[in-house]
Design a protein around this motif. Structure first.
Motif, PDB file in Angstrom:
ATOM      1  N   MET A 142       0.848  -1.311  -0.139  1.00  0.00           N
ATOM      2  CA  MET A 142       0.138   0.084  -0.076  1.00  0.00           C
ATOM      3  C   MET A 142       0.727   1.234  -0.152  1.00  0.00           C
ATOM      4  SD  MET A 142      -2.944  -0.482   2.766  1.00  0.00           S
ATOM      5  CE  MET A 142      -3.769  -2.114   3.085  1.00  0.00           C
ATOM      6  N   ARG A 143       1.922   1.489   1.134  1.00  0.00           N
ATOM      7  CA  ARG A 143       2.705   2.620   1.034  1.00  0.00           C
ATOM      8  C   ARG A 143       3.503   2.611  -0.206  1.00  0.00           C
ATOM      9  NH1 ARG A 143       2.837  -0.073   6.112  1.00  0.00           N
ATOM     10  NH2 ARG A 143       5.087  -0.762   5.939  1.00  0.00           N
ATOM     11  N   GLN A 144       4.071   1.490  -0.682  1.00  0.00           N
ATOM     12  CA  GLN A 144       4.871   1.618  -2.003  1.00  0.00           C
ATOM     13  C   GLN A 144       4.096   2.175  -2.980  1.00  0.00           C
ATOM     14  OE1 GLN A 144       7.025  -2.182  -2.940  1.00  0.00           O
ATOM     15  NE2 GLN A 144       7.801  -2.291  -0.772  1.00  0.00           N
ATOM     16  N   THR A 145       2.853   1.568  -3.104  1.00  0.00           N
ATOM     17  CA  THR A 145       1.959   2.013  -4.088  1.00  0.00           C
ATOM     18  C   THR A 145       1.735   3.498  -4.103  1.00  0.00           C
ATOM     19  OG1 THR A 145       0.981  -0.178  -4.637  1.00  0.00           O
ATOM     20  CG2 THR A 145      -0.333   1.786  -5.435  1.00  0.00           C
ATOM     21  N   ALA A 146       1.508   4.136  -2.929  1.00  0.00           N
ATOM     22  CA  ALA A 146       1.078   5.559  -2.688  1.00  0.00           C
ATOM     23  C   ALA A 146       2.063   6.264  -3.098  1.00  0.00           C
ATOM     24  CB  ALA A 146       0.830   5.722  -1.241  1.00  0.00           C
ATOM     25  N   LEU A 147       3.648   5.947  -2.928  1.00  0.00           N
ATOM     26  CA  LEU A 147       4.660   6.656  -3.159  1.00  0.00           C
ATOM     27  C   LEU A 147       5.295   6.540  -4.523  1.00  0.00           C
ATOM     28  CD1 LEU A 147       6.532   6.233   0.140  1.00  0.00           C
ATOM     29  CD2 LEU A 147       5.233   8.161  -0.668  1.00  0.00           C
ATOM     30  N   ALA A 148       4.580   5.562  -5.272  1.00  0.00           N
ATOM     31  CA  ALA A 148       5.188   5.569  -6.792  1.00  0.00           C
ATOM     32  C   ALA A 148       4.276   5.952  -7.752  1.00  0.00           C
ATOM     33  CB  ALA A 148       5.428   3.818  -6.687  1.00  0.00           C
ATOM     34  N   GLY A 149       3.169   6.535  -7.476  1.00  0.00           N
ATOM     35  CA  GLY A 149       2.333   6.849  -8.644  1.00  0.00           C
ATOM     36  C   GLY A 149       2.326   8.251  -8.683  1.00  0.00           C
ATOM     37  N   PRO A 150       1.588   8.939  -9.749  1.00  0.00           N
ATOM     38  CA  PRO A 150       1.314  10.441  -9.828  1.00  0.00           C
ATOM     39  C   PRO A 150       0.579  10.915  -8.723  1.00  0.00           C
ATOM     40  CG  PRO A 150      -0.323   9.057 -10.965  1.00  0.00           C
ATOM     41  CD  PRO A 150       0.590   8.073 -10.709  1.00  0.00           C
ATOM     42  N   TRP A 151       0.091  10.284  -7.669  1.00  0.00           N
ATOM     43  CA  TRP A 151      -0.586  10.818  -6.623  1.00  0.00           C
ATOM     44  C   TRP A 151       0.444  10.915  -5.413  1.00  0.00           C
ATOM     45  CZ3 TRP A 151      -2.500   6.558  -9.169  1.00  0.00           C
ATOM     46  CH2 TRP A 151      -1.709   5.205  -9.025  1.00  0.00           C
ATOM     47  N   ARG A 152       1.760  10.844  -5.787  1.00  0.00           N
ATOM     48  CA  ARG A 152       2.515  10.514  -4.536  1.00  0.00           C
ATOM     49  C   ARG A 152       2.805  12.077  -3.491  1.00  0.00           C
ATOM     50  NH1 ARG A 152       5.793  11.161  -9.191  1.00  0.00           N
ATOM     51  NH2 ARG A 152       6.177   8.997  -9.428  1.00  0.00           N
ATOM     52  N   ASP A 153       2.383  13.187  -4.256  1.00  0.00           N
ATOM     53  CA  ASP A 153       2.496  14.131  -3.217  1.00  0.00           C
ATOM     54  C   ASP A 153       1.435  14.001  -2.288  1.00  0.00           C
ATOM     55  OD1 ASP A 153       4.837  15.203  -4.791  1.00  0.00           O
ATOM     56  OD2 ASP A 153       3.545  16.522  -5.916  1.00  0.00           O
TER      57      ASP A 153
END
Length: 257
Positions: A142-153
């Motif tokens: 979950m955390r990796q996906t959150a920080l890897a996409g265009p939504w990271r900010d």
């Protein structure tokens, strides 16, 4: 954050109720009269308390109006209140305070647990179960996906969305330091799931909520597609085509001296 979804939560009702059953089985008290179920949700745990102590005064507490509405329909003989666990204070001391998968959402356990213990009558029991899952692949991804996409900010504070549980030794010292006899154990459940999509459906009712509520519908769909790809690698199919979801949970009971 959007309100909880009782229907989504109850899609895996039997799996979510198993830890509550285990916790109820370990409660020792000669005469329970007053019970509060903290974070009662749709009433599945409250129903177990009603079955175990049919003559007790039982109150279910939650911060979700939707969950409380479902719980009231399920158990019209119990009392349900919309309230914040962190600041809850009953009119009368309780013989049993039951918290199944709720306290992990609250910070500052140094303050929270002593506060709850003060709401117990002499000899009363605090019974707690908390998922201990932040180091499992489901939650790491979950955390990796959150920080890897265009939504990271949007997720710059991802490590603060939910804090990991402290070690069992911490809870033991905290409970006995507040005049209690403590019993602590951990159980890892292995839930048989039909595949990664089923794991996502399970987590959309709980762990994924803080992530998905920050995204619009289009972003949510993209987030879950990325997340599903990672889950397929972390949870391969077994011989029968299903996959096993390891779900560790920390239990404790504390009897007030």
């Amino acid at each position: 954050m959007q309100d909880w979804n009782p229907e989504l939560y109850l899609r895996f009702a039997s799996e979510r109720t198993r830890p509550a059953l285990e916790l109820v089985s370990r409660i020792i008290h000669p005469d329970i009269i007053r019970i509060t179920d903290l974070g009662c949700g749709p009433g599945n745990s409250t129903e177990l308390l009603r079955q175990a102590w049919p003559h007790a005064e039982i109150t279910g507490l939650d911060n979700s109006a939707a969950m409380l509405e479902q719980a009231h329909r399920r158990l019209p003989g119990c009392t349900f209140q919309l309230a914040d666990i962190a600041h809850w204070q009953p009119e009368k001391p309780q013989d049993l305070i039951f918290a199944n998968a709720s306290l992990q959402w609250l910070d500052d356990h140094d303050r929270l647990f002593p506060h709850l213990l003060r709401q117990l009558a002499p000899g009363g029991v605090l019974a707690v179960q908390m998922p201990d899952t932040l180091e499992q692949p489901t939650h790491q991804l979950m955390r990796q996906t959150a920080l890897a996409g265009p939504w990271r900010d949007t997720f710059a504070d991802v490590d603060r969305i939910r804090q990991p549980l402290s070690d069992p030794e911490y809870y033991y010292d905290l409970l006995v330091g507040n005049g209690c006899e403590a019993d602590i154990w951990r159980t890892t459940y292995y839930h048989v799931m039909s595949g990664p999509l089923a794991i996502i459906e399970w987590l959309k009712g709980t762990g994924l909520r803080p992530f998905l509520t920050r995204l619009d519908k289009e972003e949510q769909q993209a987030f879950l597609q990325h997340y599903q790809v990672h889950l397929q690698q972390a949870y391969p199919a077994r011989r029968d085509g299903s996959c096993l979801l390891a779900y560790p949970r920390l239990f404790l009971t504390a009897r007030k001296g």
